[in-house]
Design an enzyme around this catalytic site. Structure first.
Site, PDB file in Angstrom:
ATOM      1  N   TYR A 163       4.480  -2.345  -2.324  1.00  0.00           N
ATOM      2  CA  TYR A 163       5.642  -1.910  -3.113  1.00  0.00           C
ATOM      3  C   TYR A 163       5.941  -0.431  -2.880  1.00  0.00           C
ATOM      4  O   TYR A 163       7.092  -0.044  -2.684  1.00  0.00           O
ATOM      5  CB  TYR A 163       5.354  -2.176  -4.589  1.00  0.00           C
ATOM      6  CG  TYR A 163       6.509  -1.911  -5.529  1.00  0.00           C
ATOM      7  CD1 TYR A 163       7.620  -2.744  -5.553  1.00  0.00           C
ATOM      8  CD2 TYR A 163       6.460  -0.843  -6.424  1.00  0.00           C
ATOM      9  CE1 TYR A 163       8.669  -2.517  -6.438  1.00  0.00           C
ATOM     10  CE2 TYR A 163       7.494  -0.609  -7.313  1.00  0.00           C
ATOM     11  CZ  TYR A 163       8.592  -1.442  -7.316  1.00  0.00           C
ATOM     12  OH  TYR A 163       9.630  -1.217  -8.188  1.00  0.00           O
ATOM     13  N   LYS A 167       9.415   0.856  -1.196  1.00  0.00           N
ATOM     14  CA  LYS A 167      10.328   1.746  -1.918  1.00  0.00           C
ATOM     15  C   LYS A 167      10.455   3.098  -1.220  1.00  0.00           C
ATOM     16  O   LYS A 167      11.535   3.701  -1.221  1.00  0.00           O
ATOM     17  CB  LYS A 167       9.847   1.925  -3.358  1.00  0.00           C
ATOM     18  CG  LYS A 167       9.986   0.664  -4.208  1.00  0.00           C
ATOM     19  CD  LYS A 167      11.432   0.188  -4.311  1.00  0.00           C
ATOM     20  CE  LYS A 167      11.605  -0.923  -5.311  1.00  0.00           C
ATOM     21  NZ  LYS A 167      13.018  -1.366  -5.436  1.00  0.00           N
TER      22      LYS A 167
END
Length: 268
Positions: A163, A167
Site C-alpha cells: 500500500y 500510494k
C-alpha cells in the site's frame, strides 16, 4: 453550499464512491453544484450512492466497474459524457489494503494492492485524458484531477509495504501529470489522509485481511493524533472540494496532508 468558486455545473467522476470517503466526496461535490458520476466496483453501491445524492437535491449518475480494467475506466468516462456532456473533475479515490510483513507477503497480495491503487489511478487518468485535454482555443476553465493517496505513501507504514509503495507511486503520477497537463490548464494534486474514522480501512480488520486495523490498535492510534480527534470522511471531502474548485487554479503538483498532525502512525 460553501461558496467555493467554479464548482457549479461542473461534471465530476468519483471512483470508489459507493461508501466511506468516496461517498462523502461525491456528496460534497454534489452539494457544491457539481454533476457527479459515482463509480464503484459494486454497482449496487454506486447506484445507492447516486440515489442518495439525488434525494438530497443533487445531480448524479452511477457506473459500476473496476479501475483495474481499462475497458471499465473507458466506460466511466463515457458515462460522464453521455449523462452530463463532458468531464471537468476526476477524483481517484478507489483503493484497498491487504497487510502483511514483507517477508511473508505473497505475489498475489502485492499485485492486488498495486493493481487497484496505482494501476487503477493510471487507467482512470489515461481514459479521462480524452475529455480533460483540450486545444488552447477550447479552454474555458481549469479542469481538476485529485488523487487520494495516504500518509503511508509519504512516511511509510510497517506491514503495509504494498500500500505504501502504491500510494507513493500515485504521488509520482500526480507530480508528473501536473507537469504534462499544466498547459492544458489541468491541475493535478493529491490528498494524503491519515487516520479517517468510519471507513473500511480504519475499522476493525475484516476476516479477509484486506481492510481495517487490528481492533486492539485503534485506541492506541487515536490517542496519537495531536489535534485531539480522529479524522472524518468530511474532512477529506472538504479538501477535495477546495482542490476541485477555481480557488485552487494556481495550485498543482502538490500533496495536501489531512491528518490532524499525525504524520507517522506508529502501530507496532
Amino acid at each position: 453550499m460553501s461558496g467555493l468558486r467554479g464548482l457549479e455545473g461542473r461534471v465530476a467522476l468519483v471512483t470508489g464512491g459507493g461508501r466511506g470517503i468516496g461517498l462523502s466526496i461525491a456528496s460534497r461535490l454534489a452539494s457544491e453544484g457539481c454533476k457527479v458520476v459515482v463509480n464503484d466496483r459494486d454497482a449496487d453501491l454506486a447506484r445507492r450512492a447516486a440515489d442518495e445524492i439525488r434525494r438530497s437535491g443533487g445531480a448524479a449518475g452511477d457506473v459500476g466497474g473496476s479501475v483495474t480494467d481499462p475497458a471499465d475506466t473507458e466506460a466511466m468516462v463515457a458515462a460522464a459524457a453521455e449523462l452530463f456532456g463532458g468531464l471537468d473533475i476526476v477524483v481517484n479515490n478507489a483503493g484497498l489494503t491487504a497487510d502483511d510483513w514483507l517477508h511473508r507477503m505473497s505475489d498475489e497480495t502485492w499485485d492486488l494492492v498495486v493493481d487497484v491503487c496505482l494501476n487503477g489511478t493510471f487507467n482512470v487518468c489515461r481514459s479521462a485524458a480524452s475529455l480533460l485535454r483540450k486545444d488552447a482555443s477550447e479552454i474555458r476553465h481549469h479542469r481538476k484531477v485529485v488523487n487520494i493517496v495516504s500518509v503511508s505513501g509519504i512516511y511509510g507504514a510497517a506491514a503495509n509495504v504494498n500500500y505504501s509503495a502504491a500510494k507513493a507511486g500515485v504521488i509520482g503520477v500526480t507530480k508528473s501529470l501536473a507537469r504534462e497537463w499544466a498547459r492544458q490548464k489541468i491541475n493535478v494534486n493529491a490528498i494524503a489522509p491519515g487516520y479517517i474514522k468510519g471507513t473500511r480501512l480504519s475499522g476493525p480488520r475484516d476476516d479477509a485481511g484486506r481492510f481495517g486495523i487490528p481492533a486492539e490498535l485503534i485506541p492506541k492510534l487515536e490517542a496519537q493524533i495531536p489535534i485531539g480527534r480522529p479524522g472524518l470522511p468530511e474532512d477529506v471531502a472538504a479538501a477535495v472540494a477546495f482542490l476541485s474548485s477555481s480557488e485552487s487554479d494556481y495550485v498543482t503538483g502538490q500533496v495536501l496532508e489531512v491528518h490532524g498532525g499525525l504524520e507517522f502512525m506508529q502501530l507496532v
